[in-house]
Design an enzyme around this catalytic site. Structure first.
Site, short mmCIF file in Angstrom:
data_model
loop_
_atom_site.label_atom_id
_atom_site.label_comp_id
_atom_site.label_asym_id
_atom_site.label_seq_id
_atom_site.Cartn_x
_atom_site.Cartn_y
_atom_site.Cartn_z
N CYS A 57 -1.22 9.88 2.73
CA CYS A 57 -1.40 9.32 1.45
C CYS A 57 -2.38 9.12 0.87
CB CYS A 57 -0.73 7.96 1.25
SG CYS A 57 -2.57 6.94 2.63
N GLU B 285 0.76 -1.13 -0.29
CA GLU B 285 0.02 0.34 0.08
C GLU B 285 0.99 1.20 -0.03
OE1 GLU B 285 -3.29 -0.69 -0.10
OE2 GLU B 285 -3.37 -2.61 1.30
P1 NDP Z 1 8.44 4.67 4.73
O1 NDP Z 1 8.33 3.75 3.23
O2 NDP Z 1 9.91 5.39 5.00
O3 NDP Z 1 8.46 3.45 5.87
C1 NDP Z 1 7.60 3.36 5.77
C2 NDP Z 1 8.41 2.01 6.93
O4 NDP Z 1 9.69 1.12 6.52
C3 NDP Z 1 8.58 2.26 8.45
O5 NDP Z 1 8.41 1.41 9.41
C4 NDP Z 1 9.96 1.89 7.87
O6 NDP Z 1 11.08 1.92 8.84
C5 NDP Z 1 10.43 0.98 7.10
N1 NDP Z 1 11.01 1.20 6.48
C6 NDP Z 1 12.13 1.58 5.97
N2 NDP Z 1 13.37 0.45 4.89
C7 NDP Z 1 12.93 -0.56 4.86
C8 NDP Z 1 13.37 -1.64 4.85
N3 NDP Z 1 15.02 -1.83 3.13
N4 NDP Z 1 13.15 -2.85 4.45
C9 NDP Z 1 12.10 -3.08 4.98
N5 NDP Z 1 11.39 -1.38 6.08
C10 NDP Z 1 12.19 -0.78 5.45
O7 NDP Z 1 7.27 5.56 4.65
P2 NDP Z 1 7.11 6.41 5.71
O8 NDP Z 1 6.55 6.21 7.08
O9 NDP Z 1 7.39 7.82 6.15
O10 NDP Z 1 5.43 6.87 5.42
C11 NDP Z 1 5.05 7.64 4.33
C12 NDP Z 1 4.37 6.80 2.67
O11 NDP Z 1 3.77 5.98 3.64
C13 NDP Z 1 4.01 7.96 2.45
O12 NDP Z 1 5.02 7.76 0.74
C14 NDP Z 1 2.47 7.77 1.98
O13 NDP Z 1 2.64 7.78 1.41
C15 NDP Z 1 2.77 6.21 2.45
N6 NDP Z 1 1.39 5.34 3.35
C16 NDP Z 1 0.52 4.55 2.41
C17 NDP Z 1 -1.00 4.32 2.40
C18 NDP Z 1 -1.45 4.09 2.13
O14 NDP Z 1 -2.91 3.15 2.37
N7 NDP Z 1 -1.40 3.80 0.62
C19 NDP Z 1 -1.33 4.85 3.57
C20 NDP Z 1 -0.55 5.57 4.37
C21 NDP Z 1 1.22 5.91 4.31
P3 NDP Z 1 12.24 3.55 9.85
O15 NDP Z 1 10.80 4.26 9.28
O16 NDP Z 1 12.41 2.57 10.74
O17 NDP Z 1 12.96 4.11 8.28
#
Ligand code: NDP
Length: 559
Positions: free
Chosen positions: A356, A322
């Site tokens: 999002c 997502e």
């Molecule tokens: P990120 O993609 O930066 O991070 C999401 C999660 O992935 C975090 O828990 C992060 O951990 C983890 N992560 C980062 N790198 C890795 C890796 N290499 N391997 C595994 N996990 C990893 O997103 P944000 O938290 O900044 O959220 C915002 C984004 O989410 C926006 O793009 C938004 O549009 C999207 N979103 C989509 C939704 C939907 O339903 N389509 C709903 C809500 C948000 P850590 O924080 O420790 O880096």
């Protein structure tokens, strides 16, 4: 006169009859006064909550603030686990507020959590589905019971206003219940199929949906509760066991979900909660062959990285992604402009544009451009920005320093490209706001359509606005992005049908003042995206979602 009185009496009935009527009325059940409907919190009803909600939120907030800074463990195989290294969870409202100390989990912790989930899988997957649903509903009830605590934590940790924060928690409980309802309504997804036309034998054919095994849930910072609890509820209801990893900015909220699952009596290892950086702990989880399926909610970049990483496995595993959005709003010359302005401002700047589903591009038919822009500017100027735990504040800070810097860099880039700030364009550093990451709600005009920021998800309170010559031009521009999550429209009903037909997005709204592109609720607006916004094509909180967590097995028995 007396005669007349008597006549009047006899018209209505004699005194004796009156006494009988009175007695009957006393014994009959009282005609119930019209009952006030209980308040149901959703993102569409949150604008006018009952007073009690504020009082209880304030009480929870005060209690929490008195005991900030505690250390919280991970939960692996039902046990509290501490790591050697820790990290601090600070509030973006005021970085002096240390909310808690969390564990910097390692690759070994990732392995331990996956192993615990693997060990718990046989028993949990064979637990009768009504019992799984019972335990999960209990967890949902515990979330509801602690909802003001959840709300206060989310508000402090993410920087959400109190109503959005309470909504995040309420949505989580509803998503878990929705998964349980679906499981029960579909009788555990066991279905008789047609009978083969066999001669001399009798055969029964049955379709059974079964869980995959160990499910990984990785969630983003912006809806830490619903986007962990929702996927997790479905994965567990389906009979999978789970490892969950929250964003580094929001471990506390997810710790509370883990506590509710534990207190509801889910057996050890069925869910495991680990905390730590995505780049190390997260990476160790996604590259492990011990993961049978994943739900990742986050950015397109990390989502695509996970998709490619999963492709390195020995075989294809379910990968529910997502991802981001770049959500358009189209406004026709026939629109109710007051309603359009209300919906656009709410969806552009709710949670500081970090949804999002945020409305980040607005296309307005030229004849109504000026009057609508004037309304947008007037409404935006009235928004209160500051400590969003306070009742009167609608906009809080952005989530961390990196987002705060991004906001300033994007504003510079917009200026250099000739964009005009209709509102905002700067950060706020006066008084208490100097201690947090506060940005002004920013509408930008005159940015050339060829500029990259019409395509790039900034995930900040910046929305670009433009006049268009026709609805067709607006639609072409609206669809000309890699994303397809949500979209909004304001205009006539006939035009709305045209909009629904042409727009490329998973969740679409017409003429909605509660939010042009935001505010979906499970069961009402199942949520998911097309194109770069999602991988499964099925929306969470809808009827097609739960089966994504199961694979089908056919049982043919010949007698
Ligand atoms: P990120 O993609 O930066 O991070 C999401 C999660 O992935 C975090 O828990 C992060 O951990 C983890 N992560 C980062 N790198 C890795 C890796 N290499 N391997 C595994 N996990 C990893 O997103 P944000 O938290 O900044 O959220 C915002 C984004 O989410 C926006 O793009 C938004 O549009 C999207 N979103 C989509 C939704 C939907 O339903 N389509 C709903 C809500 C948000 P850590 O924080 O420790 O880096």
């Amino acid at each position: 006169m007396p005669q007349r009185k008597t006549a009047a009496k006899s018209k209505k009935g004699t005194p004796a009859r009156k006494t009988a009527r009175k007695a009957a009325a006393r014994s009959a059940p009282k005609k119930a006064a019209p009952k006030k409907a209980a308040f149901k919190l959703t993102y569409a009803t949150m604008f006018d909550p009952p007073e009690e909600l504020h009082t209880r939120f304030d009480a929870s907030l005060a209690k929490l603030k008195a005991e900030l800074g505690r250390e919280h463990g991970m939960i692996i195989d039902g046990k509290e686990v501490r790591a050697e290294d820790k990290f601090e969870d600070r509030s973006p409202i005021n970085t002096d507020w240390l909310l808690g100390i969390f564990q910097k989990g390692t690759a070994q912790d990732a392995q331990a959590a996956l192993a615990a989930a693997r060990k718990a899988f046989p028993k949990w997957s064979h637990t009768p589905y009504p019992e799984r649903a019972r335990l999960l509903r209990k967890a949902a009830d515990l979330i509801d019971k602690r909802i003001y605590e959840f709300g206060a934590v989310i508000s402090l940790e993410v920087g959400k206003n109190r109503m959005e924060a309470l909504g995040d928690a309420a949505e989580t409980a509803d998503l878990i219940r929705y998964a349980c309802d679906q499981l029960l309504a579909n009788k555990g997804y066991v279905r008789p199929m047609g009978k083969d036309p066999l001669k001399g034998f009798q055969a029964t054919n049955t379709s059974v949906l079964k869980p995959y095994g160990v499910w990984l849930v990785i969630s983003p910072f912006n809806f830490p509760c619903a986007l962990t609890g929702g996927p997790l509820g479905s994965a567990l209801a389906a009979g999978n066991t789970v490892v969950m990893k929250p964003a580094t900015d929001t471990p506390w909220t997810v710790r509370l979900i883990a506590e509710c699952l534990r207190d509801a009596g889910l057996p050890d290892g069925v869910f495991n909660f680990v905390t730590g950086p995505g780049s190390t702990l997260g990476q160790a989880l996604i590259s492990s062959p011990d993961v049978d399926g994943i739900t990742f909610t986050g950015s397109l970049d990390i989502g695509m990285h996970i998709f490619r990483e999963f492709a390195n496995g020995k075989y294809v595993r379910p990968t529910i992604l997502e991802l981001g959005g770049k959500n358009p709003v189209i406004v026709s010359r026939k629109a109710d402009l007051e309603r359009a302005a209300t919906g656009i401002v709410r969806s552009a700047f709710g949670l500081q544009g970090q949804k999002c589903s945020a409305g980040s591009r607005v296309f307005i038919e030229r004849p109504v451009y000026q009057p609508l822009v004037e309304r947008l500017m007037a409404m935006t100027q009235k928004l209160q920005i500051g400590d969003c735990t306070r009742r009167e504040v609608w906009m809080g800070p952005v989530v961390n320093q990196s987002s705060y810097r991004d906001f300033q860099t994007f504003c510079e880039e917009i200026s250099q490209a000739g964009g005009k700030f209709l509102t905002g364009g700067k950060v706020l550093q006066d008084g208490e706001r100097a201690k947090g990451y506060f940005c002004t709600p920013t509408f930008v005009a005159d940015l050339p359509f060829t500029h990259r920021l019409w395509q790039h998800e900034m995930f900040l309170p910046i929305t670009t606005v433009a006049a268009v010559d026709s609805l067709d031009q607006a639609m072409t521009l609206a669809n000309d992005v890699n994303y397809g999550l949500t979209a909004g429209f304001y205009g006539s009903e006939k035009e709305a049908e045209w909009f629904f037909d042409k727009i490329e997005a998973g969740v679409t709204y017409a003429n909605r003042p509660q939010g042009a592109t935001t505010g979906a609720w499970p069961g009402f607006q199942p949520f998911g995206g097309w194109k770069g916004s999602g991988s499964s094509g099925k929306n969470a909180g809808g009827t097609y979602y739960l089966p994504l967590y199961m694979h089908e097995q056919i049982h043919t028995l010949v007698r």
